[in-house]
Write a protein that holds these residues in place. Structure first.
Motif, PDB file in Angstrom:
ATOM      1  N   PRO A  32      62.803  -6.652  -2.429  1.00 30.56           N
ATOM      2  CA  PRO A  32      63.919  -5.651  -2.170  1.00 30.56           C
ATOM      3  C   PRO A  32      65.066  -6.250  -1.225  1.00 30.56           C
ATOM      4  N   TYR A  33      66.428  -5.990  -1.580  1.00 32.08           N
ATOM      5  CA  TYR A  33      67.468  -6.500  -0.724  1.00 32.08           C
ATOM      6  C   TYR A  33      68.461  -5.163  -0.835  1.00 32.08           C
ATOM      7  N   LEU A  34      69.201  -5.169   0.261  1.00 29.38           N
ATOM      8  CA  LEU A  34      70.107  -4.068   0.600  1.00 29.38           C
ATOM      9  C   LEU A  34      71.353  -4.320  -0.189  1.00 29.38           C
ATOM     10  N   VAL A  35      71.742  -3.572  -0.953  1.00 31.92           N
ATOM     11  CA  VAL A  35      73.108  -3.610  -1.779  1.00 31.92           C
ATOM     12  C   VAL A  35      74.226  -2.795  -0.930  1.00 31.92           C
ATOM     13  N   VAL A 155      71.627   1.840  -1.207  1.00 25.57           N
ATOM     14  CA  VAL A 155      71.128   1.487  -2.687  1.00 25.57           C
ATOM     15  C   VAL A 155      70.547   0.159  -2.366  1.00 25.57           C
ATOM     16  N   VAL A 156      69.093   0.083  -2.728  1.00 27.60           N
ATOM     17  CA  VAL A 156      68.251  -1.339  -2.354  1.00 27.60           C
ATOM     18  C   VAL A 156      68.305  -1.793  -4.043  1.00 27.60           C
ATOM     19  N   GLY A 157      68.355  -3.220  -4.119  1.00 28.47           N
ATOM     20  CA  GLY A 157      68.341  -3.968  -5.324  1.00 28.47           C
ATOM     21  C   GLY A 157      67.255  -4.624  -5.408  1.00 28.47           C
ATOM     22  N   THR A 169      68.671  -5.105 -13.884  1.00 29.92           N
ATOM     23  CA  THR A 169      67.861  -5.349 -12.681  1.00 29.92           C
ATOM     24  C   THR A 169      67.704  -3.762 -12.124  1.00 29.92           C
ATOM     25  N   ALA A 170      66.593  -3.848 -11.355  1.00 33.28           N
ATOM     26  CA  ALA A 170      66.037  -2.693 -10.859  1.00 33.28           C
ATOM     27  C   ALA A 170      66.883  -2.392  -9.572  1.00 33.28           C
ATOM     28  N   ALA A 171      66.944  -1.104  -9.262  1.00 34.56           N
ATOM     29  CA  ALA A 171      67.407  -0.638  -7.958  1.00 34.56           C
ATOM     30  C   ALA A 171      66.771   0.838  -7.402  1.00 34.56           C
TER      31      ALA A 171
END
Length: 492
Positions: A32-35, A155-157, A169-171
């Motif tokens: 996961p990464y921070l959007v 939002v985390v992507g 792609t998921a989030a």
């Protein structure tokens, strides 16, 4: 201030009997990464803004790491969807982590898109980046507009693939609210003739959120009236800012009168009372002009669910008609009056407001710019039509605009309010910036390409929608030509 490790969790909803939910942990989200994140929403739960930059932050709000004290669960509810009874629904892709007490208020933390639950109905339990960005931005934008709403922390992507119409792609979007109880939460137990559970849920809402109802002769009647009033006020605010929810099913209606579940929403561009923002809504059930009526309909569905607790056969109708109807009508007239620069309500104002919306319907100027630009004009006609250009230029038929402006100025003359005072008051209620679909789409496309700066720019701009922001003036523009084909649906 608390950190991720020291947030003080409770979960009052989890103290209800097990029939109300299923306890389960979120499904891990790969890499996961921070959007995006909202410092204002973080402040609601007392979380220091520096925590947003920690590497653990996206892990926590993807559902990969559980904060100490959280008790993940998915709630069950039912509801009417597009006017048809849908039976059991529930949190099909949401996990309630628990409740944080901060600044004297409780905020439940919910991860939307965190994986399958027993209520997923064969769905994958995931959300996609596109819909998560839309919900994040609109939740925070609505709060800044003064519209009661759930909030969005972040939002985390992830690059994990999710299939919708295409592969996306998921989030996960993290939502905050005092409670996520819905009209459909009550319909669920009433439809199953579960009197004990129905009463438990009503008592939970009253005791936790509306204790004044307990003092009434009939607390459940008082609860319905409270929901009716708040729902009327809410939908009046929607109409006043040109917001369309798009899917006003009873499972998407908050018992606390909050805007809940941002899917195929839209803000009005060129005014059309029949505009349908949801491409899936083929019959226009949830058009702009229909929203007040649907709010009324949904309250009747809630009222029927509460009828056994209220007792008196005619009490449900009386509660709704005496709460929702005046709350909507009075608030709508008051808010549109303020948008028009009227300091007080005078006889004939309802007719004038009706004439104003008839003008909008005939000529289709941009809704947001009509009211914002009107606030730039003087109460005196002046010697040149050029002084009225900010409004006249929104119309092809300038003579129609001029005729209406004559009526508007005649109404202003009844108050003799100084121009500067009136103009400042109008700017305080007429936003310059709203989350138009093309703005959301631009941010989404940039994010899908790996650039999250546009999401942050939109969030920052919409956090102050009434203030002129030269650095964000591009967001005040009507839709560009390329946006003409944009459509949002229930998958949005």
């Amino acid at each position: 201030m608390p950190t991720l490790e020291t947030l003080a969790f409770d979960n009052a909803f989890a103290r209800l009997p097990p029939a109300f939910y299923t306890r389960l942990e979120p499904e891990p989200l790969p890499e996961p990464y921070l959007v995006a994140a909202s410092p204002a929403a973080a402040a609601l739960i007392g979380l220091d803004a520096t925590e947003l930059a920690r590497p653990e932050f996206p892990q926590v709000f993807a559902g990969n790491l559980l904060m100490p004290g959280s008790e993940p669960l998915a709630a069950v509810y039912s509801g009417h969807q597009f006017g048809v009874w849908a039976g059991q629904l529930g949190d099909g892709r949401a996990h309630l982590l628990g409740e944080i007490a901060a600044a004297g208020s409780g905020w439940e933390i919910q991860l939307k898109g965190a994986g399958q639950t027993p209520y997923s109905r064969f769905a994958d339990g995931r959300a996609v980046l596109r819909s998560s960005i839309r919900e994040f931005l609109c939740s925070e934008a609505m709060a800044a507009l003064g519209v009661p709403t759930t909030r969005a922390l972040c939002v985390v992507g992830s690059n994990a693939p999710v299939r919708r119409e295409t592969v996306e792609t998921a989030a996960v979007v993290t939502r905050l609210a005092p409670s996520f109880v819905r009209f459909g939460s009550f319909e669920h137990w009433a439809a199953r003739n579960k009197a004990a559970e129905l009463r438990q849920l009503a008592d939970y809402v009253i005791d936790r959120f509306r204790p004044a109802c307990r003092e009434a002769a009939n607390p459940y009647d008082a609860l319905l009236r409270d929901v009716g009033r708040r729902t009327g006020e809410l939908i009046a605010r929607w109409q006043a800012v040109g917001f369309m929810h798009g899917v006003m099913n009873t499972d998407n209606m908050s018992i606390l009168g909050l805007t809940l579940d941002y899917g195929p929403f839209g803000f009005m561009d060129a005014f059309d009372a029949g505009h349908i923002c949801n491409h899936s809504d083929e019959r226009g059930r949830y058009s702009y002009r229909a929203q007040p009526q649907i709010g009324h309909w949904n309250l009747y569905a809630l009222g029927q669910a509460l009828a056994s607790l209220i007792g008196e056969p005619d009490a449900v109708q009386a509660a709704i008609e005496e709460s929702y109807v005046p709350a909507f009508e009075d608030n709508f007239i008051a808010q549109i009056g303020s948008k028009l620069g009227l300091a007080r309500r005078l006889p004939g104002d309802e007719d004038f407001i009706g004439d104003t919306f008839a003008l909008l319907q005939r000529h289709h100027p941009d809704f947001t710019l009509f009211f914002r630009n009107l606030g730039q004009l003087s109460a005196s006609a002046g010697d040149s039509p050029a002084a009225d250009a900010p409004l006249r230029d929104l119309f092809i038929d300038r003579e129609a605009a001029d005729a209406w402006l004559t009526l508007w100025r005649a109404r202003l003359a009844a108050e003799a309010r100084p121009d500067a005072e009136r103009q400042a008051a109008m700017d305080a209620v007429n936003p310059r910036y709203v989350l138009r679909n093309w703005i959301a789409e631009s941010a989404i496309r940039a994010a899908q390409a790996g650039d999250f700066s546009e999401v942050e720019a939109v969030r920052a701009c919409l956090s102050e929608p009434f203030r002129l922001q030269p650095e964000h003036e591009r967001f005040a523009a009507p839709p560009p030509d390329w946006a003409a084909g944009l459509a949002v649906s229930c998958s949005s």
